[in-house]
Write a protein that holds these residues in place. Structure first.
Motif, mmCIF file in Angstrom:
data_model
loop_
_atom_site.group_PDB
_atom_site.id
_atom_site.type_symbol
_atom_site.label_atom_id
_atom_site.label_comp_id
_atom_site.label_asym_id
_atom_site.label_seq_id
_atom_site.Cartn_x
_atom_site.Cartn_y
_atom_site.Cartn_z
ATOM 1 N N TYR A 2 -10.285 25.954 -8.293
ATOM 2 C CA TYR A 2 -10.167 25.294 -6.995
ATOM 3 C C TYR A 2 -8.848 25.622 -6.297
ATOM 4 O O TYR A 2 -8.818 25.892 -5.110
ATOM 5 C CB TYR A 2 -10.284 23.773 -7.162
ATOM 6 N N SER A 3 -7.750 25.558 -7.014
ATOM 7 C CA SER A 3 -6.436 25.749 -6.415
ATOM 8 C C SER A 3 -5.715 26.891 -7.119
ATOM 9 O O SER A 3 -5.543 26.863 -8.341
ATOM 10 C CB SER A 3 -5.613 24.465 -6.518
ATOM 11 N N ALA A 82 -12.575 25.510 -0.835
ATOM 12 C CA ALA A 82 -13.136 24.318 -0.187
ATOM 13 C C ALA A 82 -14.554 24.074 -0.692
ATOM 14 O O ALA A 82 -15.525 24.086 0.076
ATOM 15 C CB ALA A 82 -13.110 24.489 1.319
ATOM 16 N N LYS A 83 -14.663 23.810 -1.977
ATOM 17 C CA LYS A 83 -15.993 23.687 -2.603
ATOM 18 C C LYS A 83 -16.774 22.502 -2.053
ATOM 19 O O LYS A 83 -17.991 22.609 -1.823
ATOM 20 C CB LYS A 83 -15.826 23.548 -4.108
ATOM 21 N N ALA A 84 -16.088 21.391 -1.811
ATOM 22 C CA ALA A 84 -16.791 20.217 -1.289
ATOM 23 C C ALA A 84 -17.319 20.475 0.122
ATOM 24 O O ALA A 84 -18.430 20.046 0.481
ATOM 25 C CB ALA A 84 -15.871 18.998 -1.301
ATOM 26 N N LEU A 85 -16.545 21.189 0.917
ATOM 27 C CA LEU A 85 -17.004 21.538 2.265
ATOM 28 C C LEU A 85 -18.174 22.503 2.188
ATOM 29 O O LEU A 85 -19.154 22.364 2.937
ATOM 30 C CB LEU A 85 -15.856 22.156 3.059
ATOM 31 N N TYR A 97 -8.838 27.931 1.923
ATOM 32 C CA TYR A 97 -7.844 27.589 2.942
ATOM 33 C C TYR A 97 -6.447 27.623 2.347
ATOM 34 O O TYR A 97 -6.203 27.169 1.254
ATOM 35 C CB TYR A 97 -8.142 26.242 3.611
ATOM 36 N N ARG A 99 -2.782 26.412 2.310
ATOM 37 C CA ARG A 99 -2.228 25.108 2.643
ATOM 38 C C ARG A 99 -0.765 25.163 3.107
ATOM 39 O O ARG A 99 0.157 24.875 2.349
ATOM 40 C CB ARG A 99 -2.378 24.152 1.464
ATOM 41 N N PHE A 370 -13.884 17.927 7.654
ATOM 42 C CA PHE A 370 -12.968 18.447 6.640
ATOM 43 C C PHE A 370 -12.294 17.309 5.882
ATOM 44 O O PHE A 370 -12.192 17.331 4.653
ATOM 45 C CB PHE A 370 -11.913 19.349 7.287
ATOM 46 N N THR A 373 -14.663 15.646 3.413
ATOM 47 C CA THR A 373 -15.103 16.457 2.277
ATOM 48 C C THR A 373 -13.931 16.876 1.393
ATOM 49 O O THR A 373 -13.952 16.694 0.174
ATOM 50 C CB THR A 373 -15.859 17.705 2.758
ATOM 51 N N GLU A 374 -12.863 17.418 2.016
ATOM 52 C CA GLU A 374 -11.732 17.947 1.253
ATOM 53 C C GLU A 374 -10.602 16.938 1.074
ATOM 54 O O GLU A 374 -9.692 17.155 0.271
ATOM 55 C CB GLU A 374 -11.195 19.206 1.932
#
Length: 429
Positions: A2-3, A82-85, A97, A99, A370, A373-374
């Motif tokens: 994810y990050s 942005a997996k949730a998005l 994205y 940051r 956004f 979700t994120e």
């Protein structure tokens, strides 16, 4: 994954200068016979940034002191999937994205503020003047000047000064002096107010006031938060970090998106990748997202114009709405500028960058999506890039293409909640 995070040792050691790789010759700056704007540049800019402004050297070394300050301010910044998005949009696209909101001031602006303050300090300067729209740039320069033990005066566009009072508070916390532009403290400010006492202010007017202030004191320089080549240069730490992070993720970008006002976060995010594109190493679509309220790239003229309203800056070839243009008072104050970086403008004119204008209600809708979700609240400026990123992901849903989309998350919106409040209440135009 994810990050994707880099270590402090992986902060870029050089800035990338796209002027070395442009497909056509860069249009030289010019001046009027009576204005002598080019001759005034050494009076308002440090020797270091002026050399960088005119340089065609591909890579320029980042001073050790600047890199140390970058570390202190939180670089490198994360690249996040942005997996949730993606799941919310039900798209086969992968959305990442970058940051830039993780800096102490909440945006990408420190990348150049630190560098400009450093070079001014090297010249023995005691104070920097500048303009700011929404306040991200004024906040960053106030902090950078405080780090370098210098004073800072910020001419803040009056409509944003009133819309975003806590931006003013943060600048003052960082020891910055904040004035609502147009002011009565400069000759040009008084002229503007005499003609229109209710003038809402523009970035062009604020730039004029800040330059006039600097020209009247030999211990003062002016500092610009976007548009000029040296500012684009300093921001390329963003794209260089992103290149390493995508390599770790095993991804190559198909679409890269960033918002544009003067062009600095867009340039910082994409210019290192633009070199790869020009070298035919990648095949990527670069999209510059701007507000329909101030459609510089999509409706402006590509011609020589002043970067400020009073005509104190050199004549720059760029897309422009006209240096006396007064944009509507929407909430994306950082994008309310009549012109555009000449480097970004050139790449748009050559067809290498696609400009896209988006509506205010649509960008806030995307910001809400956004956030829900994120979990991060984007700045209204950043929402323009998110809106276009979502549109590209939804297009992939239609076509079934598994594209990799990278959005530059230029700043958070925790000090811009009035805009969200108006949107949620249905009060926006």
């Amino acid at each position: 994954m994810y990050s994707i995070r880099l270590t402090e040792d992986e902060i870029p050691k050089k800035w990338y200068n796209i002027a070395a790789d442009l497909p056509v010759e860069f249009p030289a700056y010019d001046q009027t016979e009576e204005g002598k704007q080019l001759e005034n540049l050494p009076k308002i800019f440090s020797k270091g940034v002026l050399e960088q402004e005119l340089s065609t050297e591909r890579y320029i070394k980042i001073p050790k002191e600047v890199r140390e300050a970058y570390k202190q301010m939180g670089r490198p910044t994360p690249l996040v999937r942005a997996k949730a998005l993606e799941d919310h949009l039900d798209t086969p696209a992968k959305i990442f994205y970058k940051r830039e909101d993780t800096s102490p001031t909440g945006s990408h602006k420190l990348n150049t503020a630190i560098a400009q303050a450093y070079y001014a300090k090297q010249d023995g300067i005691e104070r920097l003047t500048t303009e700011t729209g929404a306040g991200q740039w004024g906040t960053a320069l106030s902090l950078a000047c405080n780090l370098m033990d210098m004073d800072c005066t910020v001419y803040m566009v009056k409509v944003s000064f009133n819309q975003k009072p806590y931006r003013k508070t943060i600048m003052q916390l960082y020891n910055g002096e904040v004035l609502a532009s147009p002011t009565t403290q400069t000759e040009f400010g008084r002229k503007v107010l005499a003609e229109n006492p209710d003038h809402p202010g523009t970035l062009g007017v604020a730039i004029s006031e800040a330059i006039e202030d600097a020209l009247n004191d030999e211990k003062v320089y002016y500092s610009l938060g976007s548009v000029l080549n040296h500012v684009m240069l300093h921001q390329t730490v963003i794209g260089q970090e992103t290149q390493k992070q995508l390599e770790i993720a095993g991804e190559t970008p198909d679409v890269m998106v960033a918002c544009v006002g003067g062009g600095s976060n867009f340039a910082g995010a994409v210019f290192p990748f633009m070199k790869d594109q020009l070298d035919e190493k990648i095949n990527c679509k670069f999209i510059a997202a701007e507000p329909s309220h101030c459609p510089t790239l999509t409706q402006g003229d590509y011609c020589y114009d002043f970067g400020d309203t009073a005509g104190l800056t050199p004549l720059i070839k760029m897309y422009t709405m006209g240096h006396d243009y007064i944009p509507p008072s929407d909430h994306a104050g950082g994008l309310r500028y009549h012109g555009m970086s000449p480097l970004v403008a050139l790449l748009v004119h050559e067809g290498l960058v696609e400009p896209r204008a988006v509506e205010q209600n649509d960008i806030f809708k995307s910001g809400v999506t956004f956030a829900r979700t994120e979990g991060i609240v984007p700045a209204p400026e950043t929402c323009h890039a998110i809106k276009v990123g979502i549109d590209e992901a939804l297009e992939c849903k239609k076509t079934g293409e598994e594209k990799t989309i990278v959005v530059n998350f230029s700043g958070h919106g925790l000090l811009d909640l009035k805009g969200y409040d108006d949107y949620l209440a249905g009060k926006l135009d």
